[in-house]
Scaffold this active site. Structure first.
Site, mmCIF file in Angstrom:
data_model
loop_
_atom_site.group_PDB
_atom_site.id
_atom_site.type_symbol
_atom_site.label_atom_id
_atom_site.label_comp_id
_atom_site.label_asym_id
_atom_site.label_seq_id
_atom_site.Cartn_x
_atom_site.Cartn_y
_atom_site.Cartn_z
ATOM 1 N N CYS A 49 -6.018 0.326 -9.433
ATOM 2 C CA CYS A 49 -6.854 -0.719 -10.634
ATOM 3 C C CYS A 49 -5.703 -0.904 -11.643
ATOM 4 O O CYS A 49 -4.696 -0.090 -11.676
ATOM 5 C CB CYS A 49 -8.004 -0.254 -11.056
ATOM 6 S SG CYS A 49 -8.968 0.199 -10.117
ATOM 7 N N GLU A 68 -0.633 -9.776 7.246
ATOM 8 C CA GLU A 68 -0.929 -9.416 5.720
ATOM 9 C C GLU A 68 -1.501 -10.705 5.084
ATOM 10 O O GLU A 68 -2.301 -10.687 4.237
ATOM 11 C CB GLU A 68 0.252 -8.840 5.312
ATOM 12 C CG GLU A 68 -0.062 -8.410 3.725
ATOM 13 C CD GLU A 68 1.225 -7.496 3.264
ATOM 14 O OE1 GLU A 68 2.224 -7.990 3.920
ATOM 15 O OE2 GLU A 68 1.052 -6.614 2.576
ATOM 16 N N HIS A 125 4.039 -2.627 30.012
ATOM 17 C CA HIS A 125 3.347 -1.599 30.052
ATOM 18 C C HIS A 125 1.830 -1.889 29.385
ATOM 19 O O HIS A 125 1.215 -0.721 28.889
ATOM 20 C CB HIS A 125 4.031 -0.445 29.354
ATOM 21 C CG HIS A 125 5.419 -0.157 30.009
ATOM 22 N ND1 HIS A 125 5.315 0.446 31.313
ATOM 23 C CD2 HIS A 125 6.689 -0.384 29.774
ATOM 24 C CE1 HIS A 125 6.721 0.651 31.582
ATOM 25 N NE2 HIS A 125 7.504 0.264 30.828
ATOM 26 N N ASN A 165 -8.363 4.666 -13.558
ATOM 27 C CA ASN A 165 -7.606 4.197 -12.230
ATOM 28 C C ASN A 165 -7.331 5.641 -11.726
ATOM 29 O O ASN A 165 -6.659 6.294 -11.988
ATOM 30 C CB ASN A 165 -6.377 3.266 -12.498
ATOM 31 C CG ASN A 165 -5.570 3.409 -11.012
ATOM 32 O OD1 ASN A 165 -5.954 3.435 -10.161
ATOM 33 N ND2 ASN A 165 -4.329 3.328 -11.258
ATOM 34 N N GLY A 166 -7.902 5.895 -10.285
ATOM 35 C CA GLY A 166 -7.637 7.038 -9.909
ATOM 36 C C GLY A 166 -9.171 7.277 -9.004
ATOM 37 O O GLY A 166 -9.979 6.288 -8.760
ATOM 38 N N LYS A 191 3.949 -8.789 8.102
ATOM 39 C CA LYS A 191 4.059 -9.724 7.111
ATOM 40 C C LYS A 191 3.061 -10.983 7.396
ATOM 41 O O LYS A 191 2.234 -11.417 6.592
ATOM 42 C CB LYS A 191 5.628 -10.530 7.069
ATOM 43 C CG LYS A 191 6.581 -9.761 6.370
ATOM 44 C CD LYS A 191 6.340 -9.745 4.775
ATOM 45 C CE LYS A 191 5.600 -8.246 4.447
ATOM 46 N NZ LYS A 191 6.278 -7.422 4.298
ATOM 47 N N ARG A 248 -2.789 -5.678 -9.013
ATOM 48 C CA ARG A 248 -3.061 -4.347 -8.513
ATOM 49 C C ARG A 248 -4.692 -4.073 -8.024
ATOM 50 O O ARG A 248 -5.069 -2.974 -7.680
ATOM 51 C CB ARG A 248 -3.017 -3.346 -9.741
ATOM 52 C CG ARG A 248 -1.609 -3.080 -10.243
ATOM 53 C CD ARG A 248 -1.583 -2.452 -11.665
ATOM 54 N NE ARG A 248 -1.897 -1.073 -11.318
ATOM 55 C CZ ARG A 248 -1.125 -0.214 -10.855
ATOM 56 N NH1 ARG A 248 0.181 -0.323 -10.879
ATOM 57 N NH2 ARG A 248 -1.594 1.074 -10.713
ATOM 58 N N TRP A 261 -10.006 -2.611 -8.105
ATOM 59 C CA TRP A 261 -9.783 -2.691 -6.651
ATOM 60 C C TRP A 261 -10.854 -1.506 -6.177
ATOM 61 O O TRP A 261 -10.514 -0.459 -6.379
ATOM 62 C CB TRP A 261 -8.550 -2.582 -6.168
ATOM 63 C CG TRP A 261 -8.215 -2.605 -4.592
ATOM 64 C CD1 TRP A 261 -8.019 -3.773 -4.013
ATOM 65 C CD2 TRP A 261 -8.269 -1.631 -3.642
ATOM 66 N NE1 TRP A 261 -8.106 -3.572 -2.744
ATOM 67 C CE2 TRP A 261 -8.172 -2.333 -2.300
ATOM 68 C CE3 TRP A 261 -8.442 -0.202 -3.610
ATOM 69 C CZ2 TRP A 261 -8.227 -1.596 -1.174
ATOM 70 C CZ3 TRP A 261 -8.628 0.351 -2.348
ATOM 71 C CH2 TRP A 261 -8.267 -0.227 -1.196
ATOM 72 N N GLU A 287 7.733 -5.337 11.272
ATOM 73 C CA GLU A 287 7.800 -5.923 9.837
ATOM 74 C C GLU A 287 7.389 -7.464 9.736
ATOM 75 O O GLU A 287 6.541 -7.851 9.143
ATOM 76 C CB GLU A 287 9.104 -5.482 9.040
ATOM 77 C CG GLU A 287 9.173 -6.338 7.861
ATOM 78 C CD GLU A 287 8.387 -5.658 6.802
ATOM 79 O OE1 GLU A 287 7.391 -5.163 6.879
ATOM 80 O OE2 GLU A 287 8.209 -6.458 5.692
ATOM 81 N N LYS A 335 -1.258 -4.274 -4.433
ATOM 82 C CA LYS A 335 0.340 -4.104 -4.485
ATOM 83 C C LYS A 335 0.428 -2.418 -4.376
ATOM 84 O O LYS A 335 1.445 -2.116 -3.601
ATOM 85 C CB LYS A 335 0.787 -4.833 -5.492
ATOM 86 C CG LYS A 335 2.426 -4.499 -5.639
ATOM 87 C CD LYS A 335 2.960 -5.462 -4.653
ATOM 88 C CE LYS A 335 4.512 -5.489 -4.633
ATOM 89 N NZ LYS A 335 5.135 -5.883 -3.524
#
Ligand code: M6R
Length: 607
Positions: free
Chosen positions: A3, A487, A503, A100-101, A484, A28, A74, A480, A602
């Site tokens: 957060c 996401e 395969h 936050n935690g 992107k 965040r 969050w 990657e 983030k």
């Protein structure tokens, strides 16, 4: 929780300062937002579900209070609703906290507190902090002592700021394994999860360390450890301007950050490579390479892919075995040994799994180097050596310039280690260095081809799935590129080593599954062309990323996105940039929330 926290104490009205800070911290977490401000009549609490704009709408009359705290959430424990939004208070309503935690012994603490008559109004673990402080206040003369005693009962991680009605011009801030800093002003001070939230008021900050408890008033900051013994922390000047941290006219941070890559790459190599001589200066000396037996690269998400992309280059340069590990796996299953070098790759420097992985490695006697973007972040205080990527603040949740600068710094690391071990010749080092010097210009040329990428994006935007393929150094770029896309656009995307298609994954493709094939700079180019032919035989549209000089690929692919001809070792970075643009334009065409994708944040500061 990952957060955002902000606090203000000074002579101005705290509410607008807190709201502005929360907006900058929204990356965040944006499940809910809230603030508490002390004024003559006590503490006013305001909370709203959703982004900070919702909270702002609820502010009808501006409180004159000059001391307050704010939080953007969050969610991890407790649903997304107003009761679970921060700040939380004790039973008396006189102590308010933001946190936050994660409190690992929450169950036990809550049971004890409830048995002693405390009433919880939320389902969060954070609320326990307020009740614990309430209890400890009874036998304490000092507010800071009560906070210290309460925090000593907590197992887990926290960055917390506490407001108490009986101390109307004081904030108490404390951290353990979650980031927190103090912005030092004139007759006012701030506290926040990161520097972007305080930069419009001050460029002087104090990074709190684990175990620090700070007592902050308008004119003073005093820091102690958990036992109350004073500790000294230096004031650091932030070099990033606020403008650098904002959108500068771009519609999205992500596009701004994609376009900043030429200058970010220039910064990443500045002063580190001498154009005249093959000397790489990243702060490593003889002792840093002596006795090295193996190298492990660890990271999460995009940072992990940067490690994968650098792996073969580092192996070629150093002649040492290189493993690349997902930090959340390595922290439990890794086998670090003394004599190993563990390189942590992390944009934020705060990713919980990466921090845990390196702590593990240090315990086993391994050397730990960090490749990070954030000065003063937790990783910089754990690692033996720190190599900054110098990309500037990355606000968009989707990582772009952090990725390319990580790749550049990892190449510098490989070249430096090869010099120290004498594994490759001075001529080879000089050649690679000159490629890195050209890279910024090549990235600029790649960005100038954005119109073609935008057109190709329209073909993916209406699909539900897309696959990315590449071989060798292009395989991590495929991973990657797919990350992107999924996401930010929510199109299901996966990356595969091109040789793996047969395969299994080939069963998934049909004429509605676009395939993005990366062939630029591929030494096994012909093999990948054969894979494209197999795909075409099943009717899937193929978008290929190929060098300007490639005249074969267009016979197979439906669309060719051109990459400037470039040396083999830097070509993957150019492909990565094109794939960032592709994801961006697909997400834009689909009307997605590009900078703040759903369910993501983030900085992932919890496991
Ligand atoms: O700050 P870090 O580099 O440690 O973050 C690691 C990942 O969370 C991050 O790269 C994530 O995968 C990105 N949002 C992807 O764009």
């Amino acid at each position: 929780m990952m957060c955002g926290i902000i606090g203000y104490v000074g002579y101005r009205s705290a509410v607008p300062i807190i709201v502005e800070g929360l907006k900058r911290l929204e990356y965040r977490g944006y499940d809910s937002a809230g603030l508490s401000v002390i004024s003559g009549s006590g503490i006013t609490l305001l909370r709203a579900v959703g982004p900070v704009a919702g909270l702002e709408k609820k502010i009808t009359a501006l409180s004159a209070g000059a001391c307050g705290i704010g939080h953007t959430r969050w969610a991890t424990m407790g649903a997304v609703n107003e009761e679970n939004a921060h700040p939380h208070s004790d039973c008396t309503g006189k102590i308010h906290i933001v946190h936050n935690g994660i409190i690992e012994n929450f169950g036990e603490l809550k049971a004890g507190l409830e048995s002693r008559g405390h009433l919880f109004l939320s389902q969060t673990d954070s609320e326990a902090i307020a009740h614990l402080i309430e209890e400890e206040s009874a036998g304490c003369d000092s507010f800071a002592d009560a906070v210290r005693r309460a925090l000593k009962k907590i197992r887990g991680s926290f960055a917390t700021v506490v407001l108490c009605a009986s101390n109307p011009d004081t904030l108490i801030a404390a951290r353990h394994e979650s980031p927190l800093l103090i912005g030092v002003g004139d007759s006012e001070n701030l506290v926040a999860s990161d520097a972007t939230a305080v930069l419009s008021h001050t460029d002087r900050v104090i990074y709190l360390e684990d175990g620090d408890v700070a007592t902050i008033t308008p004119n003073s900051v005093s820091i102690s450890d958990m036992d109350g013994a004073g500790v000294c922390r230096e004031i650091v000047k932030i070099e990033w301007s606020l403008d650098e941290a904002e959108k500068s006219g771009y519609e999205h941070y992500m596009l701004k950050e994609i376009n900043e890559q030429p200058s970010a790459i220039r910064e990443a190599i500045m002063g580190r490579i001498s154009p005249a001589e093959p000397i790489i200066d990243i702060g490593l000396g003889e002792e840093d390479a002596s006795g090295l037996k193996a190298i492990t690269l660890v990271g999460c998400g995009t940072s992990y892919y940067a490690g994968l992309a650098a792996r073969h280059f580092i192996e070629r340069c150093t002649g040492l075995p290189v493993n690349v590990e997902i930090a959340s796996e390595y922290r439990y299953y890794g086998m670090p040994k003394s004599g190993d070098l563990v390189v942590a790759i992390t944009q934020s420097g705060e990713t919980a799994d990466t921090l845990a992985a390196v702590k593990q490695a240090k315990k086993a006697g391994a050397r730990v180097y960090a490749v990070t973007n954030v000065i003063g972040s937790t990783i910089t205080r754990i690692a033996d050596r720190v190599m900054l990527t110098r990309a500037g603040p990355e606000i968009s949740v989707a990582s772009t310039k952090a990725f390319t600068t990580q790749m550049v710094v990892l190449q510098l690391l490989a070249l430096r280690l090869s010099q120290l071990t004498g594994n490759i010749s001075a001529k080879e080092v000089a050649d690679h260095s000159s490629h890195l010097h050209r890279l910024s210009r090549l990235v600029q040329e790649t960005l100038e081809r954005r119109d073609a990428v935008m057109q190709a994006a329209s073909g993916i935007a209406e699909k539900t799935a897309a696959f990315y393929i590449g071989r060798g150094q292009n395989y991590p770029i495929a991973l990657e590129g797919a990350l992107k896309l999924k996401e930010i656009s929510y199109v299901h995307a996966e990356g595969f080593a091109a040789g793996e298609l047969k395969h299994g994954p080939l069963a998934l493709i049909d004429e509605n599954t676009p395939i993005v094939a990366i062939v630029a700079g591929d030494p096994t180019y012909e093999k990948t062309l054969s894979n494209i032919a197999e795909i075409k035989a099943r009717g899937s549209p193929v978008i290929a990323l190929a060098f300007d000089s490639d005249t074969d690929v267009e016979k197979q692919a439906d669309i060719v996105l051109r990459i400037p001809d470039a040396p083999f070792d830097v070509a993957p970075l150019l492909c990565a940039v094109t794939l960032q643009l592709l994801a961006y334009y697909v997400a834009k065409a689909r009307g997605c929330s590009i900078d703040r994708p759903r369910n993501l944040a983030k900085s992932v500061t919890v496991e």
